[in-house]
Design a protein around this motif. Structure first.
Motif, PDB file in Angstrom:
ATOM      1  N   MET A 134       0.845  -1.194   0.000  1.00  0.00           N
ATOM      2  CA  MET A 134       0.000   0.000   0.000  1.00  0.00           C
ATOM      3  C   MET A 134       0.877   1.239   0.000  1.00  0.00           C
ATOM      4  SD  MET A 134      -3.324  -0.757   0.398  1.00  0.00           S
ATOM      5  CE  MET A 134      -4.369   0.037   1.559  1.00  0.00           C
ATOM      6  N   VAL A 135       0.370   2.280  -0.624  1.00  0.00           N
ATOM      7  CA  VAL A 135       0.909   3.625  -0.492  1.00  0.00           C
ATOM      8  C   VAL A 135      -0.269   4.486  -0.037  1.00  0.00           C
ATOM      9  CG1 VAL A 135       2.770   3.348  -2.184  1.00  0.00           C
ATOM     10  CG2 VAL A 135       0.533   4.132  -2.941  1.00  0.00           C
ATOM     11  N   ALA A 136       0.001   5.706   0.396  1.00  0.00           N
ATOM     12  CA  ALA A 136      -1.098   6.525   0.909  1.00  0.00           C
ATOM     13  C   ALA A 136      -0.877   7.995   0.611  1.00  0.00           C
ATOM     14  CB  ALA A 136      -1.245   6.320   2.410  1.00  0.00           C
ATOM     15  N   LEU A 137      -1.952   8.665   0.281  1.00  0.00           N
ATOM     16  CA  LEU A 137      -1.933  10.124   0.204  1.00  0.00           C
ATOM     17  C   LEU A 137      -2.126  10.638   1.625  1.00  0.00           C
ATOM     18  CD1 LEU A 137      -4.238  10.643  -2.897  1.00  0.00           C
ATOM     19  CD2 LEU A 137      -1.767  10.967  -2.807  1.00  0.00           C
ATOM     20  N   HIS A 138      -1.228  11.517   2.077  1.00  0.00           N
ATOM     21  CA  HIS A 138      -1.308  12.031   3.449  1.00  0.00           C
ATOM     22  C   HIS A 138      -0.469  13.300   3.565  1.00  0.00           C
ATOM     23  CE1 HIS A 138       2.797  10.897   4.696  1.00  0.00           C
ATOM     24  NE2 HIS A 138       2.632   9.914   3.833  1.00  0.00           N
ATOM     25  N   ILE A 139      -0.646  14.026   4.680  1.00  0.00           N
ATOM     26  CA  ILE A 139       0.152  15.232   4.933  1.00  0.00           C
ATOM     27  C   ILE A 139       0.996  15.083   6.193  1.00  0.00           C
ATOM     28  CG2 ILE A 139      -1.332  16.835   3.656  1.00  0.00           C
ATOM     29  CD1 ILE A 139      -2.515  17.625   6.444  1.00  0.00           C
ATOM     30  N   GLY A 140       1.284  13.873   6.597  1.00  0.00           N
ATOM     31  CA  GLY A 140       2.093  13.634   7.794  1.00  0.00           C
ATOM     32  C   GLY A 140       3.469  14.273   7.734  1.00  0.00           C
TER      33      GLY A 140
END
Length: 196
Positions: free
Chosen positions: A39-45
């Motif tokens: 998995m990959v993820a779109l995020h602003i971490g």
């Protein structure tokens, strides 16, 4: 603020920024499945890692990002194998952002808002750009040589990761600059902004 209070303040804000990194990745991400079950993820971490580096300096910012994002990886069975890679890359993001902002530009000195905007933008672009380049490269070697994932699958996963990491970097840069430009004057006025 005296030295003892400043150190406690930095530790508390580092913990807060680590928590924000964790929350942004764990609860505000959009997961994207890839070939091979990864998995990959779109995020602003990553934005909170850079923001911590702008507020506290590179070392504290890097530690905040490394701890927050690594804990998020460890507590998610999908990302748990990525935790060591995450720790190293997020620490580097903070160190790079802090170095540019505080050692090169010295943004904690009294400069006008245009100067602060320019250098916070540059620090964000360079540090998150580093992540765009290094995340897929380190990810490929990590998956291939440490985890033993088949080479062709590792290449495909790295390609997906590069595209998603670029989107995350653009969104993160916008968040960092907007939040930092809003928070900096408030912290200065409240006497909570200190020189690094």
């Amino acid at each position: 603020m005296n030295k003892d209070n400043e150190k406690v303040y930095k530790i508390v804000i580092t913990g807060l920024m680590a928590a924000l990194c964790y929350v942004a990745f764990t609860f505000l991400k959009i997961p994207i499945p890839t070939f091979g079950g990864d998995m990959v993820a779109l995020h602003i971490g990553n934005a909170f890692c850079v923001l911590a580096a702008l507020l506290l300096g590179g070392w504290y910012g890097g530690v905040a990002g490394a701890l927050g994002m690594t804990i998020a990886d460890i507590l998610d069975p999908v990302y748990i194998t990525s935790a060591p890679k995450t720790f190293v890359l997020k620490l580097c993001i903070g160190l790079i952002a802090g170095f540019i902002a505080h050692r090169i530009a010295k943004i904690t000195e009294d400069h006008d808002s245009r100067y602060i905007f320019k250098w916070s933008l540059i620090a964000s672009i360079v540090s998150l750009g580093f992540n765009v380049i290094m995340d897929p490269i380190v990810g490929y070697f990590y998956k291939n040589y440490v985890l033993g994932v088949e080479s062709s699958a590792a290449k495909i996963m790295s390609t997906w990761a590069a595209g998603v990491t670029f989107i995350n970097a653009v969104a993160g840069t916008i968040v960092v600059v907007v939040v930092y430009m809003a928070v900096r004057p408030v912290l200065k006025k409240a006497g909570l902004f200190f020189r690094i």
